[in-house]
Design a protein around this motif. Structure first.
Motif, mmCIF file in Angstrom:
data_model
loop_
_atom_site.group_PDB
_atom_site.id
_atom_site.type_symbol
_atom_site.label_atom_id
_atom_site.label_comp_id
_atom_site.label_asym_id
_atom_site.label_seq_id
_atom_site.Cartn_x
_atom_site.Cartn_y
_atom_site.Cartn_z
ATOM 1 N N ARG A 125 45.190 30.765 39.243
ATOM 2 C CA ARG A 125 45.291 29.528 40.350
ATOM 3 C C ARG A 125 46.667 28.919 39.998
ATOM 4 N NH1 ARG A 125 39.576 26.351 40.578
ATOM 5 N NH2 ARG A 125 38.164 28.083 40.432
ATOM 6 N N ILE A 155 45.548 26.771 28.286
ATOM 7 C CA ILE A 155 45.993 27.700 29.690
ATOM 8 C C ILE A 155 45.250 29.072 29.819
ATOM 9 C CG2 ILE A 155 47.763 28.667 30.993
ATOM 10 C CD1 ILE A 155 49.458 26.468 29.961
ATOM 11 N N LEU A 173 41.636 28.822 30.684
ATOM 12 C CA LEU A 173 41.691 28.189 32.056
ATOM 13 C C LEU A 173 41.534 29.550 32.955
ATOM 14 C CD1 LEU A 173 43.784 25.034 31.938
ATOM 15 C CD2 LEU A 173 41.379 25.025 32.570
ATOM 16 N N TYR A 174 42.471 30.310 32.743
ATOM 17 C CA TYR A 174 42.751 31.647 33.306
ATOM 18 C C TYR A 174 41.446 32.699 33.283
ATOM 19 C CZ TYR A 174 44.504 35.982 34.607
ATOM 20 O OH TYR A 174 44.916 37.554 35.001
ATOM 21 N N ILE A 194 44.798 21.630 37.907
ATOM 22 C CA ILE A 194 44.634 22.971 38.274
ATOM 23 C C ILE A 194 44.017 22.821 39.754
ATOM 24 C CG2 ILE A 194 43.384 25.163 37.883
ATOM 25 C CD1 ILE A 194 43.775 22.922 35.092
ATOM 26 N N ALA A 251 48.806 25.883 38.883
ATOM 27 C CA ALA A 251 48.735 24.967 37.804
ATOM 28 C C ALA A 251 49.819 24.083 37.846
ATOM 29 C CB ALA A 251 48.221 25.442 36.785
ATOM 30 N N LEU A 304 48.338 30.201 36.541
ATOM 31 C CA LEU A 304 47.771 30.416 35.097
ATOM 32 C C LEU A 304 47.802 31.772 34.458
ATOM 33 C CD1 LEU A 304 44.259 28.757 35.817
ATOM 34 C CD2 LEU A 304 46.189 27.795 34.514
#
Length: 268
Positions: free
Chosen positions: A177, A167, A170-171, A213, A179, A197
């Motif tokens: 965003r 996570i 991803l951020y 996501i 998720a 996120l």
């Protein structure tokens, strides 16, 4: 004949009548983990010889399967849960079956990422499934950067000991965003948790997760301000060939790839 049989991803009742009939019909069943599959088979009173077929012996298992079929036997292939070959052993076997002209088919059933996509409520018009993030952090970041500007819903699997790191990464790549984390699909404690996120998951990390996501919005994707030809040239200049460039532009713009061919006829 070789049958790739989808098995329940949670509730044992979520298996098709055809899958049960095939498992009763075949001569040998190849399993990702025989200790796991025996629970399902016992539940449906199916007694068949079991052979192992996991990621460390898939090539060897393929040769055994081919030899068994050539000897006149019918074979079923199971993963621990869901559809064989989806982040589980299977695709190497399919390749070997093709090379040896051996008939095979798929017995339909559940796949965790499809269920999770429906449960999330995110757009199903376009989605990209990445499976588990593999490699070191640099390799994972490079992969995610490839999809940063895609407007498709991004789906990946994550183990409980990786979920926080995944996570965070991803951020870092996608920015903040919405998720969704889905776990225990079709079980008593099925969980669907929406979050940002930037906030991460606040609950205790248990079980295998499907992470979803939301795709980039048109505003977030500056490449869509380019003309179609400029957009294609951008990716080609990044070292991609024309086919790969067209695929990414189609994802970015949310259009079918064949609508972009006319803009690339002079690109070799």
């Amino acid at each position: 004949m070789v049958y790739f049989v989808a098995t329940p991803i949670g509730n044992l009742a979520e298996i098709t009548f055809r899958a049960i009939d095939i498992l009763k019909q075949v001569d040998v069943i190849f399993c990702e983990d025989t200790r796991h599959s025996i629970k399902l088979l016992n539940h449906y009173q199916i007694k068949k010889p079991l052979q192992s077929c996991h990621k460390f012996n898939e090539k060897y298992a393929a040769y055994k399967i081919i030899a068994a079929v050539q000897a006149g036997k019918e074979i079923a292939i199971l993963s621990d849960a869901g559809m064989p070959s989806i982040c589980d052993p299977g695709y190497c076997i399919v390749q070997e079956l093709q090379k040896n002209n051996i008939a095979y088919t798929v017995i339909s059933g559940a796949s965790a990422f499809v269920n999770a996509l429906v449960l999330s409520g995110f757009s199903t018009m376009q989605f990209t499934f990445l499976g588990f993030l593999r490699g070191n952090t640099k390799e994972k970041r490079e992969l995610l950067n490839h999809y940063k500007n895609s407007m498709a819903t991004i789906i990946l699997y994550s183990a409980p000991h990786d979920i926080e790191k995944d996570i965070l990464l991803l951020y870092e790549v996608f920015g903040d965003r919405q998720a969704c984390a889905v776990r225990e699909i079709s079980k008593i404690h099925e969980s669907i948790q929406h979050f940002q996120l930037s906030s991460g998951l606040s609950t205790e990390k248990k079980g295998e997760y499907v992470l979803l996501i939301e795709g980039a919005s048109k505003i977030e994707n500056p490449l869509n301000s380019l003309t179609e030809l400029e957009h294609i040239e951008y990716y080609i200049n990044q070292g991609l060939d024309k086919k790969e460039a067209l695929k990414l532009v189609a994802q970015d713009r949310g259009v079918p790839k064949n609508t972009l061919y006319k803009f690339s006829i002079d690109k070799k």
